[in-house]
Write a protein that holds these residues in place. Sequence first.
Motif: not given
Length: 187
Positions: A102-104, A162-163, A165, A129
């Motif tokens: 997940n993005s966290s 990281s999440g 994009k 990222s």
Amino acid sequence: MTNQRLVKTNTVKKLKNFWRTSQEAYNDACYLCGVSKFDIDVAASRENKLCTYYIDENQNALSFESWFADDCVGLNAVWCNPPFDQKTQFLDKAYEQISKSNSSKLICMMIPYEPATKWWRNHVHDKASIVYVPDGRYCFRHPETGELMGDVNFASCFVIFSGFKGPTTYHHFNRGCAAHAELEKAS
């Protein structure tokens, strides 16, 4: 052809994958990633681990289904200073891990800074990222003696997965930023 050479090391083969991260580099990475500490070190040994939880060479982090999965503790921030000759395999694994999470979650890797190379274009650019580029070279600790070595022949950087994009962003910073921030906080 590029105008940047691949990093060549003079370190004897049996030691080249075991150089230890300096505390200054680790502290700066924590500061830049906004964490007080990373939850797990995925390329460590008992002697050089920087986190309470770690994955050593025998456990082989590249074979793990998830670097974030643990039944007892929440793991959200991963630290990795990969073995010198396995950096591309660890970069691919980091990209795979963050793509499935997940993005966290975040993964911070300390690798040689070689943006003009093919391996960089294939494994970092537009997959990571953020890339944090320091104002000079970090020292490493000798793998056997633990002595801080100042004659590093290549620049390092922190590559963050990281999440987020989008295109990889590059940020320059001053080494020792974590210590500087602590001094400002104290005054």
